[in-house]
Design a protein around this motif. Structure first.
Motif, PDB file in Angstrom:
ATOM      1  N   CYS A   1     -11.798  28.851   8.771  1.00 24.99           N
ATOM      2  CA  CYS A   1     -12.254  30.014   9.946  1.00 24.99           C
ATOM      3  C   CYS A   1     -13.339  29.446  11.570  1.00 24.99           C
ATOM      4  CB  CYS A   1     -12.190  31.627   8.678  1.00 24.99           C
ATOM      5  SG  CYS A   1     -11.490  32.061   8.486  1.00 24.99           S
TER       6      CYS A   1
ATOM      7  N   THR B   1     -12.237  36.072   2.841  1.00 22.60           N
ATOM      8  CA  THR B   1     -11.323  34.644   2.980  1.00 22.60           C
ATOM      9  C   THR B   1     -12.673  34.013   3.498  1.00 22.60           C
ATOM     10  OG1 THR B   1      -9.151  35.738   3.238  1.00 22.60           O
ATOM     11  CG2 THR B   1      -9.631  33.470   4.172  1.00 22.60           C
TER      12      THR B   1
ATOM     13  N   CYS C   1      -8.747  36.124   8.532  1.00 22.65           N
ATOM     14  CA  CYS C   1      -9.970  35.058   7.959  1.00 22.65           C
ATOM     15  C   CYS C   1     -10.974  36.569   8.720  1.00 22.65           C
ATOM     16  CB  CYS C   1     -10.080  34.742   9.690  1.00 22.65           C
ATOM     17  SG  CYS C   1      -9.757  32.811   9.424  1.00 22.65           S
TER      18      CYS C   1
ATOM     19  N   TRP D   1      -3.406  38.039   1.329  1.00 22.82           N
ATOM     20  CA  TRP D   1      -3.398  37.406   2.524  1.00 22.82           C
ATOM     21  C   TRP D   1      -4.125  37.895   3.294  1.00 22.82           C
ATOM     22  CZ3 TRP D   1       2.222  36.388   2.026  1.00 22.82           C
ATOM     23  CH2 TRP D   1       2.771  36.279   0.800  1.00 22.82           C
TER      24      TRP D   1
ATOM     25  N   GLU E   1      -1.476  31.776  14.807  1.00 25.50           N
ATOM     26  CA  GLU E   1      -2.731  32.102  15.058  1.00 25.50           C
ATOM     27  C   GLU E   1      -3.357  33.728  14.780  1.00 25.50           C
ATOM     28  OE1 GLU E   1      -2.994  28.389  18.326  1.00 25.50           O
ATOM     29  OE2 GLU E   1      -3.586  30.194  18.957  1.00 25.50           O
TER      30      GLU E   1
ATOM     31  N   PRO F   1      -1.298  25.762  13.190  1.00 28.63           N
ATOM     32  CA  PRO F   1      -0.424  26.100  13.726  1.00 28.63           C
ATOM     33  C   PRO F   1       0.505  25.760  14.823  1.00 28.63           C
ATOM     34  CG  PRO F   1      -2.864  27.202  14.129  1.00 28.63           C
ATOM     35  CD  PRO F   1      -2.310  25.407  13.886  1.00 28.63           C
TER      36      PRO F   1
ATOM     37  N   PHE G   1      -2.221  27.332   8.873  1.00 23.69           N
ATOM     38  CA  PHE G   1      -3.633  27.973   9.488  1.00 23.69           C
ATOM     39  C   PHE G   1      -4.272  26.923   9.868  1.00 23.69           C
ATOM     40  CE2 PHE G   1      -3.968  32.075   7.001  1.00 23.69           C
ATOM     41  CZ  PHE G   1      -3.297  32.686   7.389  1.00 23.69           C
TER      42      PHE G   1
ATOM     43  N   LYS H   1      -3.724  34.274  11.034  1.00 22.97           N
ATOM     44  CA  LYS H   1      -5.213  33.845  11.184  1.00 22.97           C
ATOM     45  C   LYS H   1      -6.224  34.428  11.510  1.00 22.97           C
ATOM     46  CE  LYS H   1      -8.273  29.511  11.149  1.00 22.97           C
ATOM     47  NZ  LYS H   1      -8.127  28.123  11.879  1.00 22.97           N
ATOM     48  N   ASP H   2      -6.480  35.079  12.229  1.00 22.92           N
ATOM     49  CA  ASP H   2      -7.369  36.083  12.762  1.00 22.92           C
ATOM     50  C   ASP H   2      -7.156  37.363  11.817  1.00 22.92           C
ATOM     51  OD1 ASP H   2      -9.316  36.891  14.184  1.00 22.92           O
ATOM     52  OD2 ASP H   2      -7.564  39.092  14.889  1.00 22.92           O
TER      53      ASP H   2
ATOM     54  N   ILE I   1     -10.110  27.893   3.515  1.00 18.69           N
ATOM     55  CA  ILE I   1      -9.353  28.727   5.588  1.00 18.69           C
ATOM     56  C   ILE I   1     -10.402  28.132   5.985  1.00 18.69           C
ATOM     57  CG2 ILE I   1      -8.581  30.044   6.941  1.00 18.69           C
ATOM     58  CD1 ILE I   1      -6.311  28.911   4.125  1.00 18.69           C
TER      59      ILE I   1
ATOM     60  N   TRP J   1       0.033  29.794   3.539  1.00 25.11           N
ATOM     61  CA  TRP J   1      -0.454  30.041   4.566  1.00 25.11           C
ATOM     62  C   TRP J   1      -1.383  28.381   4.841  1.00 25.11           C
ATOM     63  CZ3 TRP J   1       0.801  32.873   7.261  1.00 25.11           C
ATOM     64  CH2 TRP J   1       1.707  33.962   7.075  1.00 25.11           C
ATOM     65  N   GLN J   2      -2.370  27.468   4.065  1.00 28.08           N
ATOM     66  CA  GLN J   2      -3.137  27.273   4.256  1.00 28.08           C
ATOM     67  C   GLN J   2      -2.889  25.705   5.266  1.00 28.08           C
ATOM     68  OE1 GLN J   2      -4.472  24.096   1.580  1.00 28.08           O
ATOM     69  NE2 GLN J   2      -6.761  24.601   1.806  1.00 28.08           N
TER      70      GLN J   2
END
Length: 329
Positions: free
Chosen positions: A328, A275, A271, A98, A264, A240, A237, A267-268, A326, A233-234
């Motif tokens: 990003c 990804t 990304c 992930w 968040e 949030p 993200f 997610k960073d 995702i 996770w999707q």
């Protein structure tokens, strides 16, 4: 839809049937694990065909140990942990990666006079010892800076000593301590960041792992765990703030606003790498090569292992493509 969750370290529900699977988190229930929590909340593990129990960890409860000893079916861990386990004869395998960046970054105040790691001689750094320090020490080495020229301090699990000026550079996780730094009045532009990836020394963040035995005996269950977790996770993200409300539902001690920022930050971390090509969850072998080099340099393993056994992309490749997209920025 049955949801099973252990809050704290005590069993919160009746024991599951023998066929149930368990996933050991790395810490308490929080946004750091929003993917599995959202999958549990929405019944996606059940929908994928498995009954999943989420279990928190703590200072003395390590996912790698719990999975290796068959207390848990799955765990959340990092490539360096998988490599170290396999070097010691424990056949753990990462089945979905992930995180695509290091969870840690290293910060200094701009007025500390440290623009790059080349400037570190004569300065001090706070690190978490017990294995976490080796990423930064590898960064120093790759920057051509001798460790003996830097004052390395064992830091606690808070930011007070850095705020007090006890050391100039601090190791922080992007999803926790860095957010606390911001809460104490610092903005990103007030800080200098030393990124592990910029120095070829990133120990990338967490993913889902299990054992070779589980993969061989129950591949359909592994596929279900991978699919549902990616979907979780999707969802986290994508919104949030909504996911943070779910985190607080499972851990009332959490703050919604802080959890939103934590998700968040996760997610960073996600990304980057694969990804960005629509392949969230994919393992890049180069990240394992970096991790192994750091472990060897730190003498944490005696010799190289065959890295092809430490991870597999077969389950991520077979997961629904829509769960791997995702958005990003």
């Amino acid at each position: 839809m049955k949801k099973t969750l252990i809050c704290g370290l005590a069993l919160a529900t009746a024991p599951l049937a023998a066929e149930a699977d368990s996933l050991r988190l790395e810490w308490v229930m929080q946004g750091q694990f929003a993917g599995p929590i959202m999958a549990l909340e929405n019944g996606w593990y059940d929908e994928a065909g498995i009954e999943m129990e989420l279990r928190p960890a703590g200072p003395d409860i390590k996912p790698a140990v719990m999975v290796a000893t068959e207390v848990d079916t799955y765990g959340i861990g990092h490539p360096n942990q998988i490599i170290a386990a396999r070097a010691n004869g424990v056949p753990l395998v990462m089945v979905s990666q992930w995180g695509q960046k290091a969870a840690s970054t290293y910060i200094a105040r701009k007025d500390a006079g440290i623009g790059t790691l080349v400037d570190m001689p004569g300065h001090s750094v706070g690190l978490w010892f017990g294995g976490d320090e080796h990423e930064f020490l590898a960064m120093l080495n790759n920057a051509g800076v001798a460790q003996s020229d830097v004052d390395v301090v064992s830091q606690g699990y808070d930011i007070v000593s850095w705020l007090n000026g006890d050391y100039e550079v601090m190791q922080v996780t992007r999803y926790n301590e860095l957010q606390l730094v911001y809460d104490n009045g610092f903005a990103p532009e007030d800080l200098v960041f030393f990124e592990p990836g910029d120095y070829g020394s990133a120990l990338i963040s967490g993913g889902l792992f299990t054992t070779e035995e589980q993969i061989a005996a129950h591949p359909e269950a592994v596929q279900a765990a991978v699919d549902a977790s990616l979907r979780g996770w999707q969802a986290a993200f994508a919104d949030p703030a909504a996911a943070a409300e779910v985190m607080v539902k499972y851990n009332s001690e959490l703050d919604v606003a802080f959890q939103t920022r934590q998700i968040e930050a996760m997610k960073d971390i996600a990304c980057a790498g694969p990804t960005l090509e629509g392949e969230f969850g994919t393992t890049d072998p180069a990240d394992y090569e970096t991790a192994q080099a750091i472990l060897l340099g730190a003498k944490l393993i005696d010799s190289e292992i065959d890295l092809t056994g430490a991870f597999t992309n077969q389950f991520v490749d077979a997961a629904p493509a829509e769960f791997r997209e995702i958005a990003c920025e």
